[in-house]
Design an enzyme around this catalytic site. Structure first.
Site, short mmCIF file in Angstrom:
data_model
loop_
_atom_site.label_atom_id
_atom_site.label_comp_id
_atom_site.label_asym_id
_atom_site.label_seq_id
_atom_site.Cartn_x
_atom_site.Cartn_y
_atom_site.Cartn_z
N ASP A 157 0.84 -1.21 0.00
CA ASP A 157 0.00 0.00 0.00
C ASP A 157 0.87 1.26 0.00
O ASP A 157 0.58 2.23 -0.71
CB ASP A 157 -0.92 -0.02 1.23
CG ASP A 157 -1.96 1.10 1.20
OD1 ASP A 157 -2.41 1.46 0.10
OD2 ASP A 157 -2.32 1.60 2.27
N ARG B 296 -10.27 9.56 -12.81
CA ARG B 296 -9.64 9.74 -11.50
C ARG B 296 -9.00 8.46 -10.98
O ARG B 296 -8.45 8.43 -9.88
CB ARG B 296 -10.69 10.23 -10.49
CG ARG B 296 -11.16 11.67 -10.75
CD ARG B 296 -12.39 12.01 -9.90
NE ARG B 296 -12.17 11.70 -8.51
CZ ARG B 296 -13.06 11.08 -7.72
NH1 ARG B 296 -14.22 10.72 -8.19
NH2 ARG B 296 -12.78 10.85 -6.45
N LYS B 297 -9.11 7.36 -11.73
CA LYS B 297 -8.59 6.06 -11.26
C LYS B 297 -7.18 5.78 -11.79
O LYS B 297 -6.89 6.03 -12.96
CB LYS B 297 -9.52 4.93 -11.70
CG LYS B 297 -10.89 4.98 -11.09
CD LYS B 297 -11.73 3.83 -11.61
CE LYS B 297 -13.15 3.86 -11.01
NZ LYS B 297 -14.02 2.85 -11.63
#
Lengths: 245, 245
Positions: free
Chosen positions: A165, A210-211
């Site tokens: 992450d 936006r991805k």
């Protein structure tokens, strides 16, 4: 603004405990530091991605390999045109710290970035990230400390997820800040022994509005062993989105 | 065996720093503790899933709710037939500690379970797990401390992944120990504010040979807000598998 900041701050020790002492004005100073000084205080926080005594031989070798191919940041000078750039790493999310809605919350809070919350060098996450110039790749050299245990003698699946992450999120932020993690999909193929150094490589696959779609792999430093594969989806957000919770 | 163990141990402080003092024999004791004593030492380690002063009102309310419906473990007595059972939680993976190949490694190591490596109560992961009698459901009450920060004021995606891996992995282990995480697929829907208490619920979906498929959700304590959805795949392993790395 500067006066209000100074009142909230009330001495810089509570905010940035790892700050180098010379950057901290004396507590009894009668002069209120201007906003520019405060920005400087933040920028003088300890950069955790620089070598320390806990870094093993493999960690140092790979750091030097990528650092040797990286631009050195010097104010006012142009990039030297090298392939990589080392990214600094602090123990807070400092991007809002020079102003904006989160400033007072950050200053008052004891909160610390999850991957940088242990003071003892080498005990938990030791890592350094490099990003390539075109921002399509990010590489992280990661040394796993003894406080990250899951299965006996091996790194916790959650600690591996945390690094994935962190690396893919830092990569996404470099392309389109700020972002939030929308999905992590992680295949654990081979456990990582505590104390070992591994490579985490992040690749931008595509962007759609936006991805941001990113793939990631964790391997042994010579690339011969695949420990983990992952995909990550991030979405660009506004600060207002985070405020809504 | 007991003599060798005692030589490696060399005083119990280095192994189990959270152990209650009365369980630890004096360092200068000339008698070598028998194996039974060592087993007792492990069993007297601090159970981190019991309430401490950092637990907030919501954490305590939910702990009492599930604990009130749980069997109390009493040696030699039969279960009282209640729906839930609280699972203890230590700062090492102790399942191999009473014998087997990992014993000397565990005793010599400074390694600590990733979710229980911070001494300060309330600073990081505060959680307690309950499993239902038929083992098809597990529920965890989780209070997120200030050292788990990702986005300013909110829990790091890696810390959420860590709790999902912990809850689903503990659930899988209760059904078919030992297991290793093979896949985690996590959808982050809504950020979790630092300091808040949430519920993590794990449900066994199916088993196929050595594979266990588990679903998981993270919600506000009243269930009205869905923070995270996840699926997890675990595979039963032999200890020899872990040794191979």
């Amino acid at each position: 603004m500067a006066r209000n900041l100074a009142r909230i701050l009330g001495g810089c020790g509570s905010l940035v405990p790892f700050m180098k002492t010379p950057a901290c004005p004396p507590r009894n100073s009668s002069s209120i530091p201007p906003a520019r000084t405060l920005v400087m205080l933040f920028s003088k926080s300890r950069d955790f991605s620089l070598p320390n005594s806990s870094w093993g031989e493999e960690m140092m070798r790979l750091y030097e390999f990528y650092n040797g191919q990286s631009d050195v940041e010097t104010e006012g000078e142009e990039n030297q045109g090298r392939e990589w750039k080392r990214l600094p790493s602090y123990n807070r999310s400092l991007k809002y710290a020079t102003g904006g809605v989160y400033l007072s919350k950050i200053i008052q809070s004891k909160a610390r970035l999850f991957t940088r919350n242990i003071r003892e060098p080498g005990a938990a996450f030791e890592y350094v990230l490099f990003i390539n110039k075109e921002k399509e790749r990010c590489v992280c050299v990661f040394q796993a400390g003894h406080l990250l245990e899951g299965p006996p003698g091996h790194v916790h699946g959650g600690a591996i997820a945390t690094m994935i992450d962190t690396v893919t999120g830092t990569h996404a932020s470099a392309i389109s800040a700020p972002v939030m993690t929308a999905n992590l999909n992680i295949d654990y193929r081979s456990p990582i022994p505590l104390g070992s150094t591994v490579l985490i490589e992040s690749t931008l696959e595509k962007t759609e509005g936006r991805k941001l779609y990113i793939s990631c792999k964790v391997t042994s430093t010579d690339g011969s062993k695949r420990h983990t594969d992952a995909t990550a989806l991030f979405v660009s957000i506004s600060v207002a989105h985070l405020l809504k919770g």
